[in-house]
Enzyme design. Structure first.
Site, PDB file in Angstrom:
ATOM      1  N   ASP A 143      41.634  31.472  35.777  1.00 22.37           N
ATOM      2  CA  ASP A 143      40.253  31.019  35.620  1.00 22.37           C
ATOM      3  C   ASP A 143      40.136  29.784  34.722  1.00 22.37           C
ATOM      4  OD1 ASP A 143      39.524  33.034  37.294  1.00 22.37           O
ATOM      5  OD2 ASP A 143      38.464  34.242  35.803  1.00 22.37           O
ATOM      6  N   ARG A 172      26.336  30.944  36.910  1.00 18.46           N
ATOM      7  CA  ARG A 172      26.749  32.357  37.023  1.00 18.46           C
ATOM      8  C   ARG A 172      27.503  32.776  35.778  1.00 18.46           C
ATOM      9  NH1 ARG A 172      28.262  33.724  42.992  1.00 18.46           N
ATOM     10  NH2 ARG A 172      28.350  35.765  42.073  1.00 18.46           N
ATOM     11  N   CYS A 210      32.563  34.251  44.015  1.00 14.07           N
ATOM     12  CA  CYS A 210      33.296  33.003  44.226  1.00 14.07           C
ATOM     13  C   CYS A 210      34.330  33.206  45.313  1.00 14.07           C
ATOM     14  CB  CYS A 210      33.986  32.581  42.937  1.00 14.07           C
ATOM     15  SG  CYS A 210      32.844  31.885  41.726  1.00 14.07           S
ATOM     16  N   LYS A 227      31.971  37.275  30.229  1.00 15.11           N
ATOM     17  CA  LYS A 227      31.344  37.604  31.515  1.00 15.11           C
ATOM     18  C   LYS A 227      32.070  38.770  32.195  1.00 15.11           C
ATOM     19  CE  LYS A 227      32.148  35.135  35.655  1.00 15.11           C
ATOM     20  NZ  LYS A 227      32.725  36.070  36.546  1.00 15.11           N
ATOM     21  N   ASN A 228      33.386  38.654  32.308  1.00  9.78           N
ATOM     22  CA  ASN A 228      34.107  39.646  33.106  1.00  9.78           C
ATOM     23  C   ASN A 228      34.195  41.008  32.430  1.00  9.78           C
ATOM     24  OD1 ASN A 228      34.319  37.801  35.123  1.00  9.78           O
ATOM     25  ND2 ASN A 228      36.463  37.269  34.730  1.00  9.78           N
ATOM     26  N   ARG A 242      39.852  38.176  49.485  1.00 14.25           N
ATOM     27  CA  ARG A 242      39.814  38.947  48.240  1.00 14.25           C
ATOM     28  C   ARG A 242      39.757  40.436  48.582  1.00 14.25           C
ATOM     29  NH1 ARG A 242      36.203  35.870  43.730  1.00 14.25           N
ATOM     30  NH2 ARG A 242      37.276  37.376  42.441  1.00 14.25           N
ATOM     31  N   PRO A 243      40.919  41.013  48.916  1.00 13.68           N
ATOM     32  CA  PRO A 243      40.937  42.405  49.350  1.00 13.68           C
ATOM     33  C   PRO A 243      40.659  43.376  48.199  1.00 13.68           C
ATOM     34  CG  PRO A 243      43.180  41.580  49.125  1.00 13.68           C
ATOM     35  CD  PRO A 243      42.267  40.418  48.836  1.00 13.68           C
ATOM     36  N   ILE A 244      40.244  44.605  48.547  1.00  9.52           N
ATOM     37  CA  ILE A 244      40.093  45.639  47.508  1.00  9.52           C
ATOM     38  C   ILE A 244      40.944  46.867  47.861  1.00  9.52           C
ATOM     39  CG2 ILE A 244      37.816  44.881  46.673  1.00  9.52           C
ATOM     40  CD1 ILE A 244      36.600  47.263  48.247  1.00  9.52           C
ATOM     41  N   ASP A 245      42.028  46.603  48.605  1.00  7.03           N
ATOM     42  CA  ASP A 245      42.872  47.725  49.040  1.00  7.03           C
ATOM     43  C   ASP A 245      43.450  48.519  47.871  1.00  7.03           C
ATOM     44  OD1 ASP A 245      44.314  45.117  48.848  1.00  7.03           O
ATOM     45  OD2 ASP A 245      46.067  46.410  49.029  1.00  7.03           O
ATOM     46  N   GLN A 246      43.754  47.855  46.754  1.00  2.57           N
ATOM     47  CA  GLN A 246      44.355  48.579  45.624  1.00  2.57           C
ATOM     48  C   GLN A 246      43.313  49.472  44.938  1.00  2.57           C
ATOM     49  OE1 GLN A 246      47.752  48.497  45.001  1.00  2.57           O
ATOM     50  NE2 GLN A 246      47.633  47.382  46.937  1.00  2.57           N
ATOM     51  N   ARG A 269      30.772  39.406  43.292  1.00  2.00           N
ATOM     52  CA  ARG A 269      32.076  40.026  43.453  1.00  2.00           C
ATOM     53  C   ARG A 269      32.188  41.322  42.636  1.00  2.00           C
ATOM     54  NH1 ARG A 269      36.307  40.762  46.589  1.00  2.00           N
ATOM     55  NH2 ARG A 269      38.142  41.288  45.398  1.00  2.00           N
TER      56      ARG A 269
HETATM   57  C1  UD1 Z   1      39.016  39.054  38.294  1.00  2.00           C
HETATM   58  C2  UD1 Z   1      38.025  38.011  37.815  1.00  2.00           C
HETATM   59  C3  UD1 Z   1      38.387  36.643  38.372  1.00  2.00           C
HETATM   60  C4  UD1 Z   1      39.841  36.301  38.025  1.00  2.00           C
HETATM   61  C5  UD1 Z   1      40.774  37.421  38.456  1.00  2.00           C
HETATM   62  C6  UD1 Z   1      42.210  37.204  38.003  1.00  2.00           C
HETATM   63  C7  UD1 Z   1      35.992  39.333  37.621  1.00  2.00           C
HETATM   64  C8  UD1 Z   1      34.631  39.601  38.125  1.00  2.00           C
HETATM   65  N1  UD1 Z   1      36.692  38.390  38.261  1.00  2.00           N
HETATM   66  O1  UD1 Z   1      38.882  39.098  39.716  1.00  2.00           O
HETATM   67  O2  UD1 Z   1      37.528  35.686  37.771  1.00  2.00           O
HETATM   68  O3  UD1 Z   1      40.220  35.111  38.692  1.00  2.00           O
HETATM   69  O4  UD1 Z   1      40.335  38.677  37.908  1.00  2.00           O
HETATM   70  O5  UD1 Z   1      42.269  37.079  36.620  1.00  2.00           O
HETATM   71  O6  UD1 Z   1      36.437  39.920  36.664  1.00  2.00           O
HETATM   72  N2  UD1 Z   1      44.390  41.855  45.093  1.00  2.00           N
HETATM   73  C9  UD1 Z   1      44.847  42.577  46.176  1.00  2.00           C
HETATM   74  N3  UD1 Z   1      44.279  43.807  46.404  1.00  2.00           N
HETATM   75  C10 UD1 Z   1      43.313  44.332  45.618  1.00  2.00           C
HETATM   76  C11 UD1 Z   1      42.853  43.575  44.513  1.00  2.00           C
HETATM   77  C12 UD1 Z   1      43.409  42.342  44.271  1.00  2.00           C
HETATM   78  O7  UD1 Z   1      45.712  42.136  46.915  1.00  2.00           O
HETATM   79  O8  UD1 Z   1      42.860  45.446  45.883  1.00  2.00           O
HETATM   80  C13 UD1 Z   1      44.979  40.535  44.814  1.00  2.00           C
HETATM   81  C14 UD1 Z   1      43.962  39.407  44.925  1.00  2.00           C
HETATM   82  O9  UD1 Z   1      43.813  38.953  46.247  1.00  2.00           O
HETATM   83  C15 UD1 Z   1      44.548  38.364  43.989  1.00  2.00           C
HETATM   84  C16 UD1 Z   1      45.232  39.225  42.909  1.00  2.00           C
HETATM   85  O10 UD1 Z   1      45.401  40.511  43.463  1.00  2.00           O
HETATM   86  O11 UD1 Z   1      45.513  37.617  44.658  1.00  2.00           O
HETATM   87  C17 UD1 Z   1      44.469  39.343  41.602  1.00  2.00           C
HETATM   88  O12 UD1 Z   1      43.154  39.805  41.885  1.00  2.00           O
HETATM   89  P1  UD1 Z   1      42.307  40.647  40.812  1.00  2.00           P
HETATM   90  O13 UD1 Z   1      43.023  40.657  39.502  1.00  2.00           O
HETATM   91  O14 UD1 Z   1      41.950  41.944  41.420  1.00  2.00           O
HETATM   92  O15 UD1 Z   1      41.008  39.772  40.705  1.00  2.00           O
HETATM   93  P2  UD1 Z   1      39.525  40.289  40.522  1.00  2.00           P
HETATM   94  O16 UD1 Z   1      39.518  41.509  39.667  1.00  2.00           O
HETATM   95  O17 UD1 Z   1      38.822  40.345  41.833  1.00  2.00           O
END
Ligand code: UD1
Length: 429
Positions: free
Chosen positions: A308, A400, A117, A22-23, A122-126, A93
């Site tokens: 996961d 999903r 989910c 899926k991912n 769930r920030p996207i700052d990075q 997401r």
């Molecule tokens: C993806 C997976 C999700 C899985 C996760 C970790 C998809 C669609 N989803 O989510 O199922 O649980 O990887 O293996 O592929 N973070 C920040 N800033 C950012 C991005 C992330 O602080 O900009 C933090 C998140 O809050 C979290 C950690 O980094 O604590 C890991 O998140 P991330 O690896 O980015 O997860 P996703 O890619 O959203």
């Protein structure tokens, strides 16, 4: 609402074939936006999240054709505007990958803030930090739409991720593929789907090195050619059936997997006393010999134990005599499912990021609710081990991410069926 009804008490037995990841699919399908020719994507899981990303691409002007159950033809050349703001976009997401892909193609993107989910903030700052380093300035409109734009083509940059983020690593790769010059991503995530996305992009002519390590180098190219590409098997779906086989003290051959991707899961099952035999593209999970041992799990980015698979293993450990612990170190809030397992008689307490599981009590049936995708999978596993009929609601979460989940469990001898809610049945003329 539709529900799953699961009668507990069986030992799973037989063979199950794992679908495409899926991912990986949720990144590879939007990545086709960057391609200058049509592509064929194979081994695409037929799940609602994938149908949704396909619909989003269609809404944007792409032609997405389902050639067969697991094969999509995608021609994204007709996407004329870098805008994805429909309700469909909010429903998932992974729609954040549209930011990287649109930015890479148009050096502009407007994308509705993602849903999906919910396990805490769930920030996207990075992601945005990476885009900014490449020249893409971002702003959020009304808290609902993220806009990133650059006056000119993005340029390569040196980006250090402050947290290991799967999404940010893949999104920056997407934005960098056609940027001017070299982008270096440091402290990159190493999940199998990152390597899969890089392989897909490279097969089209991209120049990405180091995917699967913590330093990824992307040298921009101008043209990406159309290809036929097959998505890797789903590590988490495999881990779910492995946990289910162990929880029911069954014996299951999990086929169409890359055993290397399952190392951390296999290691924990072996520690518990489950017999695992690895083949080239399958693993045999045999828990028929009886007594399993407790174990402690800490979730970590790959190659650590995947977050996961954490809920599914909590359900498994609830069936094992003694005290096990789980430490969730990826997400802030990933124990919402615990209350549901407790309703089924599990003895689990949560202290911050740690769950303490006093296992061994016979689980009982109860009406329970999937609080997210993997939580739903954990409830199926618990229900298979419970006394009586368990009714699981909110199954749209489960659908999903799991292709033909009822059929696959039934083929292993589980008594599981979907109960349709007449209110939700749509009758067409
Ligand atoms: C993806 C997976 C999700 C899985 C996760 C970790 C998809 C669609 N989803 O989510 O199922 O649980 O990887 O293996 O592929 N973070 C920040 N800033 C950012 C991005 C992330 O602080 O900009 C933090 C998140 O809050 C979290 C950690 O980094 O604590 C890991 O998140 P991330 O690896 O980015 O997860 P996703 O890619 O959203």
């Amino acid at each position: 609402m539709d529900k799953f009804i699961v009668k507990g008490g069986c030992h799973l037995n037989g063979e199950v074939s794992i679908s495409g990841a899926k991912n990986a699919a949720l990144a590879i399908i939007p990545a086709v936006i960057l391609c200058d020719e049509p592509c064929r994507i194979e081994n695409v899981p037929n799940i609602s999240d994938v149908r949704l990303i396909g619909k989003i691409l269609c809404e944007m002007g792409a032609n997405v054709t389902r050639v067969s159950k697991n094969v999509l033809d995608i021609d994204a050349r007709n996407i004329k505007y870098p805008v994805a703001v429909s309700n469909s976009v909010r429903g998932m997401r992974a729609s954040y990958y549209l930011l990287g892909a649109l930015l890479g193609k148009f050096h502009k993107a407007s994308v509705a803030m993602p849903g999906g989910c919910n396990f805490g903030v769930r920030p996207i700052d990075q992601h945005l930090k990476g885009f900014a380093a490449m020249g893409g300035k971002s702003q959020t409109l009304n808290g609902a739409i993220v806009e990133v734009s650059s006056d000119r083509k993005l340029h390569g940059a040196h980006i250090y991720l402050d947290v290991v983020s799967v999404g940010a690593t893949m999104n920056i790769m997407l934005a960098a593929v056609k940027a001017e010059g070299l982008t270096v991503i440091e402290n990159a995530a190493k999940e199998p789907h990152i390597v899969d996305l890089a392989n897909f992009l490279n097969s089209m002519g991209a120049n990405i090195r180091g995917a699967g390590t913590d330093v990824i180098k992307v040298r921009g190219v101008n043209y990406l050619k159309g290809v036929t590409y097959s998505i890797i098997p789903d590590q988490i779906e495999a881990g779910t059936y492995m946990a289910a086989a162990a929880a029911t003290r069954g014996k299951v051959l999990v086929k169409n997997v890359i055993p290397k991707h399952l190392d951390s899961i296999t290691a924990k099952l072996s520690e518990m006393g489950v017999e695992i035999t690895e083949y080239d593209e399958a693993v045999l999970v045999d828990a028929t010999q009886g007594n399993l041992r407790v174990c402690n799990i800490k979730t970590m980015p790959h190659p650590g134990f995947p977050t996961d698979c954490q809920p599914q293993f909590a359900a498994l450990l609830a069936t094992v005599d003694g005290t096990s612990t789980i430490k969730e170190s990826v997400w802030d809030n990933r124990y919402q499912y615990v209350g549901e397992l407790v309703r089924m008689g599990a003895n689990i307490t949560v202290e911050g990021r740690i769950a303490i599981i006093e296992g061994g009590e016979l689980l009982n049936s109860a009406p329970v609710k999937a609080t997210d995708l993997r939580a739903g999978a954990a409830l199926i596993i618990a229900a298979l081990c419970a006394d009586g009929d368990t009714e699981i609601s909110n199954i749209e979460y489960i659908e999903r991410g799991y292709e033909e989940v009822v059929e696959k469990f039934r083929s292993l001898g589980a008594d599981i069926r979907k109960k349709f809610d007449p209110e939700t049945v749509v009758v067409t003329a």
